[in-house]
Enzyme design. Sequence first.
Site, PDB file in Angstrom:
ATOM      1  N   GLN A 174      79.824  26.515  30.778  1.00  0.00           N
ATOM      2  CA  GLN A 174      80.147  25.602  31.870  1.00  0.00           C
ATOM      3  C   GLN A 174      79.130  25.656  33.003  1.00  0.00           C
ATOM      4  OE1 GLN A 174      83.850  27.977  32.767  1.00  0.00           O
ATOM      5  NE2 GLN A 174      83.358  27.401  34.875  1.00  0.00           N
ATOM      6  N   CYS A 178      86.162  25.124  33.659  1.00  0.00           N
ATOM      7  CA  CYS A 178      86.661  25.988  32.591  1.00  0.00           C
ATOM      8  C   CYS A 178      87.862  25.386  31.869  1.00  0.00           C
ATOM      9  CB  CYS A 178      87.007  27.368  33.142  1.00  0.00           C
ATOM     10  SG  CYS A 178      88.254  27.324  34.464  1.00  0.00           S
ATOM     11  N   HIS A 224      91.271  30.670  36.235  1.00  0.00           N
ATOM     12  CA  HIS A 224      90.292  30.466  35.156  1.00  0.00           C
ATOM     13  C   HIS A 224      91.038  30.220  33.851  1.00  0.00           C
ATOM     14  CE1 HIS A 224      86.344  30.614  33.379  1.00  0.00           C
ATOM     15  NE2 HIS A 224      86.664  31.591  32.562  1.00  0.00           N
ATOM     16  N   ASN A 237      85.214  32.619  26.112  1.00  0.00           N
ATOM     17  CA  ASN A 237      84.949  32.203  27.477  1.00  0.00           C
ATOM     18  C   ASN A 237      83.999  31.011  27.432  1.00  0.00           C
ATOM     19  OD1 ASN A 237      84.860  32.200  30.298  1.00  0.00           O
ATOM     20  ND2 ASN A 237      84.674  34.423  30.419  1.00  0.00           N
TER      21      ASN A 237
END
Length: 451
Positions: free
Chosen positions: A73, A79, A372, A393
Site C-alpha cells: 500500500q 489497508c 489497520h 500484510n
Amino acid sequence: MSNGADTKRNRGILTPEQLRQWDEELASDPAARLAMNAVTRTAIDEVALDRERLLNVPLSMSHRLDNWEASDQKRSGRCWLFAALNLLRSDARKKLNVKNFEFSQNHAMYWDKIERANYFLEDMIGLAETAPDDRVTMFLLGNVLDDGGQWNMEVAVFEKHGVVPKALMPETESSSNTSRMNDSLRTLLRKGARLLREAVAAGQTEAEVTALKQSILRDAHRVLTIHLGVPPQNFEWRWNDDDTFHEGGNFTPQSFLAEFTDITLSDYVCLIDDPRAEHPKGRGYTVAHLGNVVGGDPVLYLNTDTDTMKRLAAETIVAGEPVWFGCDVDPQMESKQGVWSANLIDYSAVYGVDLATTKEDRVRYGDSAMTHAMLFTGVDLVDSTPRRWRVENSWGIEKFDKGFCTMDDSWFDEYVFEVVVHKDRLPAELREALTATPTALDPWDPMGALA
C-alpha cells in the site's frame, strides 16, 4: 476566596524541588541508569524484546493458503481496500490459473474518494442548520476524506463500481503517497461545506443547494482524476496462465468482478470484540455518519467474544478461504520478523514503571483501536484450537517473511477487534442479531475507527 483559589492554583505547580527529588531518585537507581545507557543508544523495542518469547512463536502453520506475493500500500492508508482485494484475488487466481494477480487498488480508492466526497457533502447539507461549533459537524470536518475505511464501505464500492485488473489502472504517485492529494480535496470539501451552509442559511431552494453540491463534486472529480487517472469503464481482458493463452473478452468493472470471483460480498458480516461492559455481546451496532456510498448499506458490527471470532475465522481458513480482519497493528510487534505476541516487548521492565492495562481500558481511554486491516491466510491448529495465525500484510515483500507475518494467538485476544465471516457460519444468536435494529454509536466512538 482568593486564598482558596491561590491554594488550588499552587497545588498544580510543578516545583523545582519535585524535579530535583526525581533526578536524585533516578541517579541513585542502578537499573534506571542501565536502562538509560541502553535506550539512548539502541531502539527501545530491541532493549525491551523478550527474546525467549519470540523464539516460542514458530512460523509453521497446520493450514496455510498463501502461495502468492504480498501487496504494498506504500505511503497510503488503504489497508482496508488492499485486504479486501487480496481476499478477492485469492478467488480470482484460481479462476485465472495464475500465481500472482492483483486487482487495481487505485481504481478502488478512486471510487471510494468520489463517493465519500458526495457522502460528506450530503452530511453537510443535513447538518447545515446546526451551530458552527456543533460537535458532530466539527468531528466530520476534522476527519473528512481519510484513506481508511470499514468492511461495509468497501462492499458498497465494489458492488457499485466493480473491480479491474491492476494493469488497467496502475498505481500513480498520488495513489501510493496520498497526503498532498488528500490535503487539496479536504480544502475543497471544507470550502464546499461553508458554501452549502451559507446557501441553506440564505434560504436557497433544495434544487439550488443540490446544484451547488454537484458543482463542488465536479471540482472534486477533476482534482481526483488529475491525481489518479481515468478509471476504465469498458475494457478487453486477455491473459496467459502457465499453460494457455486466454481470449477473455470485453468487460465492465462490474462484469469482471462477477466473472472472476465467486465471493458474494453482501453475504459476509463483520464481527467485533467491543470489550466495554455497556455494549453487550450478541448485539448489533453501527456508527452514525460512518459510510461512503449514499444509498449503500450502513456499517454493521455484531459484537461477540474473541473465542467465537477465532473459531469462525479458523473454520473459514480450513475451508480454503482467507479472512479479512482489523486490529491495532503497532503494539507488541517484533518488526524485523513480523511477529506479534502479547507481552513480547516488556516496556514496564525497562522503565521500572507499570504500564499494564486491559483491552477494555485501552479502548475506553483512547490507547487502542482498530486502525489497520489485513488478511488471515493461515492458522496453526492443535485439536481444533488455534495457536498462531499467518497474516498477509500490505507493506510489500521486503519486510517480514516476504510480506507475511505471524501472530501468536495471545495477541488476537488483546489487539484484534474485528473479523469478517460468511453469514452461514454465524451461531443462532448472532443470526438473530442481524435482523434487529443495531444500536447507533456516536461518530467519534472508538468502534468508528478506520482501518
